[in-house]
Motif scaffolding. Structure first.
Motif, PDB file in Angstrom:
ATOM      1  N   ARG A   3      39.691  51.768  37.291  1.00  0.00           N
ATOM      2  CA  ARG A   3      39.275  50.789  36.304  1.00  0.00           C
ATOM      3  C   ARG A   3      37.791  50.982  36.021  1.00  0.00           C
ATOM      4  NH1 ARG A   3      36.902  45.824  35.955  1.00  0.00           N
ATOM      5  NH2 ARG A   3      36.139  46.134  38.074  1.00  0.00           N
ATOM      6  N   THR A   4      37.422  50.920  34.756  1.00  0.00           N
ATOM      7  CA  THR A   4      36.018  51.050  34.385  1.00  0.00           C
ATOM      8  C   THR A   4      35.346  49.683  34.496  1.00  0.00           C
ATOM      9  OG1 THR A   4      36.504  52.854  32.848  1.00  0.00           O
ATOM     10  CG2 THR A   4      34.400  51.704  32.576  1.00  0.00           C
ATOM     11  N   PRO A   5      34.344  49.550  35.359  1.00  0.00           N
ATOM     12  CA  PRO A   5      33.671  48.255  35.499  1.00  0.00           C
ATOM     13  C   PRO A   5      32.965  47.858  34.213  1.00  0.00           C
ATOM     14  CG  PRO A   5      33.138  49.700  37.335  1.00  0.00           C
ATOM     15  CD  PRO A   5      33.821  50.548  36.298  1.00  0.00           C
ATOM     16  N   ARG A   6      32.815  46.570  34.049  1.00  0.00           N
ATOM     17  CA  ARG A   6      32.039  46.026  32.941  1.00  0.00           C
ATOM     18  C   ARG A   6      30.818  45.321  33.510  1.00  0.00           C
ATOM     19  NH1 ARG A   6      36.412  42.429  29.952  1.00  0.00           N
ATOM     20  NH2 ARG A   6      36.926  42.020  32.133  1.00  0.00           N
ATOM     21  N   TYR A   7      29.721  45.390  32.781  1.00  0.00           N
ATOM     22  CA  TYR A   7      28.477  44.778  33.237  1.00  0.00           C
ATOM     23  C   TYR A   7      27.935  43.898  32.110  1.00  0.00           C
ATOM     24  CZ  TYR A   7      28.912  48.817  36.349  1.00  0.00           C
ATOM     25  OH  TYR A   7      29.379  49.764  37.218  1.00  0.00           O
ATOM     26  N   ASP A 174      41.909  42.280  53.662  1.00  0.00           N
ATOM     27  CA  ASP A 174      42.852  43.151  52.941  1.00  0.00           C
ATOM     28  C   ASP A 174      42.300  43.584  51.578  1.00  0.00           C
ATOM     29  OD1 ASP A 174      44.824  43.124  54.957  1.00  0.00           O
ATOM     30  OD2 ASP A 174      45.594  41.202  54.237  1.00  0.00           O
ATOM     31  N   GLY A 175      40.985  43.723  51.488  1.00  0.00           N
ATOM     32  CA  GLY A 175      40.361  44.189  50.255  1.00  0.00           C
ATOM     33  C   GLY A 175      40.119  43.123  49.216  1.00  0.00           C
ATOM     34  N   ALA A 176      40.471  41.868  49.502  1.00  0.00           N
ATOM     35  CA  ALA A 176      40.239  40.790  48.530  1.00  0.00           C
ATOM     36  C   ALA A 176      38.754  40.511  48.342  1.00  0.00           C
ATOM     37  CB  ALA A 176      40.955  39.517  48.967  1.00  0.00           C
ATOM     38  N   TRP A 177      37.956  40.890  49.340  1.00  0.00           N
ATOM     39  CA  TRP A 177      36.501  40.686  49.306  1.00  0.00           C
ATOM     40  C   TRP A 177      35.866  41.979  49.794  1.00  0.00           C
ATOM     41  CZ3 TRP A 177      33.880  36.751  53.186  1.00  0.00           C
ATOM     42  CH2 TRP A 177      32.488  36.797  53.045  1.00  0.00           C
ATOM     43  N   HIS A 193      18.212  43.981  50.592  1.00  0.00           N
ATOM     44  CA  HIS A 193      19.428  44.635  50.127  1.00  0.00           C
ATOM     45  C   HIS A 193      19.762  44.102  48.746  1.00  0.00           C
ATOM     46  CE1 HIS A 193      20.929  45.302  54.551  1.00  0.00           C
ATOM     47  NE2 HIS A 193      19.980  46.148  54.211  1.00  0.00           N
ATOM     48  N   VAL A 194      20.128  45.001  47.855  1.00  0.00           N
ATOM     49  CA  VAL A 194      20.670  44.628  46.559  1.00  0.00           C
ATOM     50  C   VAL A 194      22.031  45.299  46.468  1.00  0.00           C
ATOM     51  CG1 VAL A 194      20.374  44.661  44.065  1.00  0.00           C
ATOM     52  CG2 VAL A 194      18.374  44.378  45.544  1.00  0.00           C
ATOM     53  N   ASN A 195      23.077  44.516  46.619  1.00  0.00           N
ATOM     54  CA  ASN A 195      24.450  45.003  46.680  1.00  0.00           C
ATOM     55  C   ASN A 195      25.260  44.478  45.507  1.00  0.00           C
ATOM     56  OD1 ASN A 195      23.823  46.073  49.255  1.00  0.00           O
ATOM     57  ND2 ASN A 195      24.418  44.166  50.265  1.00  0.00           N
ATOM     58  N   ILE A 196      26.483  44.966  45.379  1.00  0.00           N
ATOM     59  CA  ILE A 196      27.455  44.390  44.456  1.00  0.00           C
ATOM     60  C   ILE A 196      28.605  43.847  45.285  1.00  0.00           C
ATOM     61  CG2 ILE A 196      29.108  44.815  42.598  1.00  0.00           C
ATOM     62  CD1 ILE A 196      27.206  46.920  41.499  1.00  0.00           C
ATOM     63  N   VAL A 197      28.927  42.581  45.080  1.00  0.00           N
ATOM     64  CA  VAL A 197      30.031  41.938  45.773  1.00  0.00           C
ATOM     65  C   VAL A 197      31.191  41.799  44.797  1.00  0.00           C
ATOM     66  CG1 VAL A 197      30.778  39.890  47.040  1.00  0.00           C
ATOM     67  CG2 VAL A 197      28.419  40.708  47.265  1.00  0.00           C
ATOM     68  N   THR A 198      32.394  42.162  45.265  1.00  0.00           N
ATOM     69  CA  THR A 198      33.583  42.143  44.414  1.00  0.00           C
ATOM     70  C   THR A 198      34.681  41.330  45.082  1.00  0.00           C
ATOM     71  OG1 THR A 198      33.073  44.349  43.534  1.00  0.00           O
ATOM     72  CG2 THR A 198      35.325  43.550  43.239  1.00  0.00           C
ATOM     73  N   PHE A 199      35.273  40.413  44.310  1.00  0.00           N
ATOM     74  CA  PHE A 199      36.432  39.660  44.762  1.00  0.00           C
ATOM     75  C   PHE A 199      37.610  39.946  43.836  1.00  0.00           C
ATOM     76  CE2 PHE A 199      32.868  37.188  46.324  1.00  0.00           C
ATOM     77  CZ  PHE A 199      33.259  36.865  47.619  1.00  0.00           C
ATOM     78  N   ALA A 200      38.766  40.208  44.438  1.00  0.00           N
ATOM     79  CA  ALA A 200      39.995  40.243  43.655  1.00  0.00           C
ATOM     80  C   ALA A 200      40.348  38.814  43.255  1.00  0.00           C
ATOM     81  CB  ALA A 200      41.116  40.864  44.486  1.00  0.00           C
ATOM     82  N   PRO A 256      41.347  36.292  35.461  1.00  0.00           N
ATOM     83  CA  PRO A 256      42.465  37.155  35.865  1.00  0.00           C
ATOM     84  C   PRO A 256      42.034  38.527  36.388  1.00  0.00           C
ATOM     85  CG  PRO A 256      42.237  37.224  33.498  1.00  0.00           C
ATOM     86  CD  PRO A 256      41.226  36.217  33.980  1.00  0.00           C
ATOM     87  N   GLY A 257      40.763  38.916  36.173  1.00  0.00           N
ATOM     88  CA  GLY A 257      40.272  40.202  36.650  1.00  0.00           C
ATOM     89  C   GLY A 257      39.336  40.012  37.831  1.00  0.00           C
ATOM     90  N   PRO A 258      38.691  41.084  38.278  1.00  0.00           N
ATOM     91  CA  PRO A 258      37.757  40.989  39.395  1.00  0.00           C
ATOM     92  C   PRO A 258      36.562  40.098  39.063  1.00  0.00           C
ATOM     93  CG  PRO A 258      38.334  43.270  38.939  1.00  0.00           C
ATOM     94  CD  PRO A 258      38.852  42.471  37.796  1.00  0.00           C
ATOM     95  N   PHE A 259      36.031  39.486  40.096  1.00  0.00           N
ATOM     96  CA  PHE A 259      34.812  38.687  40.027  1.00  0.00           C
ATOM     97  C   PHE A 259      33.746  39.480  40.768  1.00  0.00           C
ATOM     98  CE2 PHE A 259      32.418  34.988  42.105  1.00  0.00           C
ATOM     99  CZ  PHE A 259      31.647  34.725  40.989  1.00  0.00           C
TER     100      PHE A 259
END
Length: 286
Positions: A3-7, A174-177, A193-200, A256-259
């Motif tokens: 999937r191509t991320p959006r910013y 399980d990859g949800a976070w 630290h400057v990270n990207i956090v992703t939630f399903a 409905p998509g990643p946060f």
């Protein structure tokens, strides 16, 4: 299938005169929420030494609130840029591009950073930026006074991208976070630290984090609900959350998509309790 991320990138402009002024902006003693609707032309600032550039200053040190960092969204029009963006020798920075292509020169090495491009710029490094394309370029610029430690060599500048760093699932989720970490969290040379956090969708932080780190959180993509100091706050792509130390925080992704959000935090340093002669301590307390 990948999937191509959006910013999210603020478009600026002004709302029509028919629009109601009600919005989600809030400032408290523990946290601030700057929603995307606030990022209009009228609240931009020009930066000395920059050509054809404007910025939204999202965070700066404030006594009694967060004191360790500044965060800006910088937009450079074609032909613009800066030969010396950082004028404070002791300040390190991170640049994260959300749109366009940024020409970045670090110590004589040229890089082209597209959306998702990431650069750590060490304190004292020589670097410059330019927009050599035909469309505007927009990026986040996070700045912090570097805190040196005796016996630990300071970090060096590097360039990478969101696409080149695999997210690391948080244990037991399980990859949800998951977290995209651009530096090794065990490397004591780094004090931020400057990270990207992703939630399903449906993923969550299932406890109220209460800790010494300050945060800047810019929502890159998706929607979520954040628990901030006892308040439930709905956020979406383009919103910025600014948290002082020890502000309780938790969240869940709305779908409905990643946060996804870009996260700043100050790390890996002892709390300073004394000031050096003739000056202020370079500490998380300002």
């Amino acid at each position: 299938m990948s999937r191509t991320p959006r910013y999210y990138t603020p478009p600026g402009g002004l709302p029509p005169q028919t629009e109601l002024l009600t919005d989600r902006a809030i400032v408290t003693e523990a946290y601030t929420v700057i929603p995307k609707g606030v990022l209009r032309d009228i609240v931009t600032s020009h930066l000395p030494g920059f050509a054809r550039t404007r910025s939204w200053i999202l965070a700066r040190p404030i006594a009694g609130f967060a004191t360790t960092f500044a965060q800006l969204i910088v937009e450079i029009a074609p032909g613009g840029g800066a030969a010396r963006p950082e004028v404070e020798e002791g300040v390190e920075g991170v640049v994260f591009v959300t749109s366009g292509v940024l020409a970045l020169d670090v110590e004589g090495v040229r890089h082209a950073l597209g959306p998702g491009g990431y650069a750590y710029l060490a304190a004292g490094a020589g670097w410059s930026i330019a927009n050599e394309g035909e469309a505007a370029v927009s990026f986040h610029w996070i700045r912090k006074a570097y805190e040196p430690v005796d016996g630990i060599a300071p970090p060096v500048s590097f360039v990478t991208s969101d696409a080149d760093v695999a997210p690391e699932p948080m244990p037991g989720t399980d990859g949800a976070w998951a977290t995209t970490r651009f530096v090794d969290p065990d490397d004591l040379a780094h004090d931020m630290h400057v990270n990207i956090v992703t939630f399903a969708p449906g993923g969550s932080i299932p406890f109220a984090e209460t800790h010494v780190m300050e945060h800047g959180l810019f929502v890159l993509e998706g929607t979520g609900v954040y628990r901030l100091n006892g308040d439930w706050v709905e956020v979406e792509a383009g919103d910025f959350m600014w948290l002082r130390a020890f502000c309780p925080q938790a969240c869940y992704a709305g779908g409905p998509g990643p946060f996804r959000y870009l996260l700043y935090k100050d790390v890996n340093r002892q709390v300073r309790l004394t000031h050096p002669p003739g000056g202020r301590a370079a500490s998380r307390w300002g």
